[in-house]
Scaffold this active site. Structure first.
Site: not given
Ligand code: GAR
Length: 210
Positions: A107, A109, A136, A145
């Site tokens: 992911n 973020h 990040s 997250d």
């Protein structure tokens, strides 16, 4: 070459960065498919323009999170991707879904994790008077997250910044780092082990800006 499934909800600038990195040879992979949970996501247009199979699987058509995630899993698994890249996919995922792709889902973020998990990260950085902000890329684990960070990029925050200006500065960095991480993973240099990110056999520091 390794294949990547990209999940989006909106503009798809990160998707575009991957498409461009593949075209220039910086990312030695192919995008197996793009899936959006929103029909109006511009990223679907980008996928079609690049001849990538594009699907819209709308969450509004499902009664609950679990049934949506099961359908999403079924669609993804048809492509047997080596990697799943969440690229502005604005949904919380069930633990079952996340565990199914353990060690191969990433992911991006828009904050210096562990700071500002969740939404409105740019607004929070401004409201708190932070002098730096950033983005990040991390492995996805069931903790929202909260998976191990692979790389972060920092940007300055200027006094007169609007949320949009700050977001644009962060997104410039996003375009650089997400394809890079995917290339490392596709080359077998990057793995997740015991909830840690390992690059070239070395644990990556979890820098911790909070
Ligand atoms: C990016 O800024 C990404 O970091 C953020 O959404 C934007 C998507 O842009 N992701 C999150 O906020 C995840 N919670 P894009 O659709 O142009 O790639």
């Amino acid at each position: 070459v390794p294949s990547i499934c990209v999940l989006i909800s909106g503009n798809g600038s990160n998707l575009q960065a991957m498409i461009d990195a593949i075209a220039t040879g910086k990312l030695e992979a192919k995008i197996a498919c793009v899936i959006s949970n929103r029909r109006d996501a511009y990223g679907l247009v980008r996928a079609e323009a690049a001849d990538i199979p594009a699907h819209c699987l709308e969450h509004t058509a499902f009664p609950d999170r679990d049934s949506y995630d099961k359908a999403l899993m079924k669609l993804i698994d048809k492509y047997k991707p080596d990697c799943i890249a969440l690229a502005g996919f604005m949904r919380i995922l069930t633990d079952d879904f996340v565990n199914h792709y353990a060690g191969k889902m990433f992911n991006i973020h828009p904050s210096l994790l562990p700071k500002y998990k969740g939404l409105h990260t740019h607004r929070q950085a401004l409201e708190n008077g932070d002098q730096e902000h950033g983005v990040s890329v991390h492995f996805v684990t069931p903790e929202l997250d909260g998976g191990p960070v692979v790389i972060q990029s920092r940007v300055p925050v200027f006094i007169e910044d609007t949320e949009e200006e700050l977001a644009a500065r962060v997104q410039e960095q996003e375009r650089q780092i997400y394809p890079l991480v995917l290339q490392w993973f596709c080359k077998g240099r990057l793995v997740m082990r015991e909830n840690e990110a390992i690059m070239d056999h070395q644990r990556l520091p979890q820098t911790g800006y909070a």
